[in-house]
Structure formats: C-alpha cells, structure tokens
Design a protein around this motif. Sequence first.
Motif, mmCIF file in Angstrom:
data_model
loop_
_atom_site.group_PDB
_atom_site.id
_atom_site.type_symbol
_atom_site.label_atom_id
_atom_site.label_comp_id
_atom_site.label_asym_id
_atom_site.label_seq_id
_atom_site.Cartn_x
_atom_site.Cartn_y
_atom_site.Cartn_z
ATOM 1 N N SER A 1 43.505 42.401 33.000
ATOM 2 C CA SER A 1 42.059 42.250 33.089
ATOM 3 C C SER A 1 41.570 42.229 34.530
ATOM 4 C CB SER A 1 41.601 40.966 32.404
ATOM 5 O OG SER A 1 40.203 40.837 32.544
ATOM 6 N N GLU A 2 40.577 43.066 34.789
ATOM 7 C CA GLU A 2 39.938 43.104 36.102
ATOM 8 C C GLU A 2 38.800 42.098 36.209
ATOM 9 O OE1 GLU A 2 38.754 47.128 36.899
ATOM 10 O OE2 GLU A 2 40.735 47.916 36.413
ATOM 11 N N THR A 3 38.451 41.470 35.095
ATOM 12 C CA THR A 3 37.320 40.543 35.115
ATOM 13 C C THR A 3 37.721 39.116 35.489
ATOM 14 O OG1 THR A 3 37.494 39.986 32.770
ATOM 15 C CG2 THR A 3 36.115 41.869 33.336
ATOM 16 N N LEU A 4 39.017 38.831 35.522
ATOM 17 C CA LEU A 4 39.450 37.478 35.878
ATOM 18 C C LEU A 4 39.315 37.258 37.380
ATOM 19 C CD1 LEU A 4 42.651 37.128 33.678
ATOM 20 C CD2 LEU A 4 40.460 35.951 33.382
ATOM 21 N N SER A 5 38.704 36.162 37.741
ATOM 22 C CA SER A 5 38.548 35.840 39.154
ATOM 23 C C SER A 5 39.843 35.242 39.694
ATOM 24 C CB SER A 5 37.411 34.825 39.339
ATOM 25 O OG SER A 5 37.795 33.567 38.798
ATOM 26 N N ASP A 6 39.986 35.290 41.014
ATOM 27 C CA ASP A 6 41.147 34.673 41.646
ATOM 28 C C ASP A 6 41.177 33.174 41.366
ATOM 29 O OD1 ASP A 6 42.116 37.057 42.654
ATOM 30 O OD2 ASP A 6 41.104 36.828 44.581
ATOM 31 N N LYS A 7 40.016 32.558 41.299
ATOM 32 C CA LYS A 7 39.933 31.124 41.016
ATOM 33 C C LYS A 7 40.513 30.824 39.630
ATOM 34 C CE LYS A 7 36.594 27.352 40.703
ATOM 35 N NZ LYS A 7 35.191 26.966 40.809
ATOM 36 N N THR A 8 40.154 31.645 38.638
ATOM 37 C CA THR A 8 40.681 31.470 37.284
ATOM 38 C C THR A 8 42.183 31.695 37.258
ATOM 39 O OG1 THR A 8 38.576 32.128 36.291
ATOM 40 C CG2 THR A 8 40.532 32.298 34.896
ATOM 41 N N LEU A 9 42.621 32.765 37.914
ATOM 42 C CA LEU A 9 44.055 33.063 37.955
ATOM 43 C C LEU A 9 44.834 31.943 38.646
ATOM 44 C CD1 LEU A 9 43.939 36.865 38.825
ATOM 45 C CD2 LEU A 9 44.742 35.848 36.681
ATOM 46 N N ILE B 1 47.290 42.373 43.539
ATOM 47 C CA ILE B 1 47.242 40.931 43.761
ATOM 48 C C ILE B 1 46.858 40.722 45.216
ATOM 49 C CG2 ILE B 1 48.537 38.775 43.776
ATOM 50 C CD1 ILE B 1 50.456 40.019 41.784
ATOM 51 N N ASN B 2 45.839 39.906 45.454
ATOM 52 C CA ASN B 2 45.443 39.668 46.846
ATOM 53 C C ASN B 2 46.318 38.581 47.471
ATOM 54 O OD1 ASN B 2 44.415 37.102 46.323
ATOM 55 N ND2 ASN B 2 42.353 37.869 45.960
ATOM 56 N N GLU B 3 46.133 38.388 48.745
ATOM 57 C CA GLU B 3 46.974 37.468 49.499
ATOM 58 C C GLU B 3 46.900 36.037 48.966
ATOM 59 O OE1 GLU B 3 47.502 35.951 54.090
ATOM 60 O OE2 GLU B 3 46.493 37.862 53.720
ATOM 61 N N MET B 4 45.700 35.606 48.575
ATOM 62 C CA MET B 4 45.545 34.253 48.042
ATOM 63 C C MET B 4 46.451 34.051 46.823
ATOM 64 S SD MET B 4 42.271 32.588 46.223
ATOM 65 C CE MET B 4 42.697 31.698 44.763
ATOM 66 N N MET B 5 46.484 35.041 45.946
ATOM 67 C CA MET B 5 47.285 34.910 44.733
ATOM 68 C C MET B 5 48.779 34.978 45.042
ATOM 69 S SD MET B 5 45.463 34.025 42.310
ATOM 70 C CE MET B 5 46.849 33.980 41.210
#
Length: 140
Positions: free
Chosen positions: A103-111, A132-136
Amino acid sequence: MKLATQSLITELDATLSKASSSRHLEILRRVTDLFLAGADTYSDEQIAIGDDVISRLIDNRDPAVLIELCAKRAPVSKAPRNVVARLSGFDNIAVSGPALEKSETLSDKTLAAIAGTKSQKHLAAIAGRQRINEMMTDVL
C-alpha cells in the motif's frame, strides 16, 4: 460531512444493523468491487466517503473476509487510508501483510507504529516494500 453523505451513512448503519452476516458480507464485497472499479477517478471527497462506508462494513468481520479485502485493496493507489491503516494493523499477518508490503497510502508514522508493536512477520512485510525511506530503515 455533507448532509446527503450523512444521510447515506445513517441509512447504511440502519441496514447493517438488520442484515445477516451473509448479507453484510455481500454488501462489503459489492461496495469494495464498486470502489475498485473507479478508484483512480474518484475525488478526495469520494474516497473519504468510501473510506467511511468500508470502515463500517469491516467491523467484526471474519479474518478470511479481511484477507480477501486487503489483498484487493493494497495495490490500489487511491485506496481509503483509514481502511488500509486498520487492515495493516491486524495481528494476523495474512490480513495485514498485503497492505504493509504494497500500500502506497500508509504513512511512515503508521508504518513506524506497526513496526514498533507487531511481529517479525510484520517487519518483514514492511521491509518488502518497493520503497522504504531512511526513517523506516532506522525503525526496521
């Protein structure tokens, strides 16, 4: 929420309170299929209405139904955010896995919240995302 939309939601709630489990399931499948047929053309308001309707329909559903729903919804780029977020948070990885991975709709905060509270299988599903971005990566 507009009056017409609120009226529709109220009518849906009344119908669902009287519907059998099999009828409830049929409504969920039909609404999901209807949404998927035009998801790429819907406005943000229409997606929000779909989100509200489907959220009400997935309450207390059997995991097999949710697995089917999540598998259909996860790859849709304009999938309702709340529905996908709810499905991605399930302990049952068969329900949450497709959303976590696709899903592309999940925010990094949710993940990040899911990664911090769920199983290794959930982490593996998140790690399997196309991007996956650096934060994740730090969270994982």
